[in-house]
Design an enzyme around this catalytic site. Structure first.
Site: not given
Ligand code: NAD
Length: 261
Positions: A143, A156
């Site tokens: 991130s 985080y």
């Molecule tokens: P999201 O909530 O859409 O997806 C999260 C995924 O993780 C889902 O498939 C969920 O089912 C799965 N998950 C949650 N708990 C779990 C567990 N215990 N075991 C297995 N799977 C589990 O989120 P996203 O926005 O797509 O985020 C994905 C990654 O990107 C994360 O690491 C997040 O920190 C990172 N990220 C997101 C953003 C943003 O703005 N959305 C920005 C930077 C980084």
């Protein structure tokens, strides 16, 4: 289709960024194992859709990544079923926003287990499998918070900085093996999760939709545009190419200029 014959595990790929990465890898011919939670029928629809993209078999593994034994089993099952994985994407992650003195200890433990320890354990499991095939791609979704901080996100930010450190360390350990190790650091990414926050924030703060997007959500992002999951997936795909073989230990920002400030 440069990933034909390769096998990939993408954690947290039932939605959001992980799903976009799974689709991108499958479209290039990879046999993808998706992972994450959700409704069984919706997950099966995604798995079946992946198979239509380039014809490679797709698998679903519902391992809870907070459970080390489940991670170990997922790696072994993927190996048995596909001979790989050749590619892993440590993507699953969660967030909790709170000042540190009020941070719930159980939420802290969950964030550390999911955002940080799961990447360590899956990596440790697959390195011998990749070494045997003399090729591998270990990717993590970090991130912008792996590089800079925001208040009230201590767990985080801590775990995302840790992913950048893990990436650098393992890249050095594997530098001569044909396995590269990199992380991708998105800024604010457009997901339904973000979309769903907008009406509540409009109500709570008495703001218009545009004000919520520009002054709250995109305050730190100079482009004033959300990154798309597809843009993050395109970076992941590039890092899997043979042409990216000299990129290792890197933290690739896809953040609309956030961390240039
Ligand atoms: P999201 O909530 O859409 O997806 C999260 C995924 O993780 C889902 O498939 C969920 O089912 C799965 N998950 C949650 N708990 C779990 C567990 N215990 N075991 C297995 N799977 C589990 O989120 P996203 O926005 O797509 O985020 C994905 C990654 O990107 C994360 O690491 C997040 O920190 C990172 N990220 C997101 C953003 C943003 O703005 N959305 C920005 C930077 C980084």
């Amino acid at each position: 289709m440069f990933l034909k014959g390769k096998s990939a595990i993408v954690t947290g790929s039932t939605s959001g960024i992980g799903l976009a990465i799974a689709r991108a890898l499958a479209a290039e011919g990879a046999s993808v194992t998706i992972n994450g939670f959700g409704e069984a029928a919706a997950i099966e629809a995604v798995r079946a859709e992946l198979e239509t993209l380039a014809g490679a078999p797709a698998r679903y593994d519902g391992a809870n990544l907070m459970d080390v034994a489940a991670i170990e089993r997922m790696a072994r099952d993927c190996h048995e079923a596909t001979g790989g994985p050749d590619i892993i994407v440590n993507n699953a992650g969660m967030q909790h926003v709170s000042p540190i003195e009020e941070f719930p200890v159980d939420q802290y433990d969950r964030i550390v287990a999911l955002n940080m320890s799961a990447a360590f354990h899956l990596t440790r499991m697959v390195v011998p499998m990749m070494k045997a095939r003399k090729w591998g791609r270990i990717l993590s979704t970090a991130s912008a918070h792996s590089l800079v901080a925001s208040p009230n996100k201590s767990a985080y930010v801590m775990t995302k900085h840790a992913i950048a450190g893990l990436t650098k360390t393992i890249a050095l350990e594997l530098a001569t093996t044909g396995i590269t190790v990199n992380c991708i650091s998105p800024g604010y990414v457009w997901t339904t999760l973000v979309e769903n926050q907008i009406p509540d924030t409009m109500k709570a703060r008495g703001l218009t939709r545009d004000q919520v997007i520009n002054d709250v959500l995109l305050a730190a992002q100079p482009t004033k545009k959300f990154v798309t999951p597809q843009e993050v997936a395109a970076m992941a795909l590039f890092l899997c190419r043979d042409e990216a073989g000299s990129i290792t230990g890197a933290n690739m920002s896809v953040d609309g200029g956030w961390t240039a400030q």
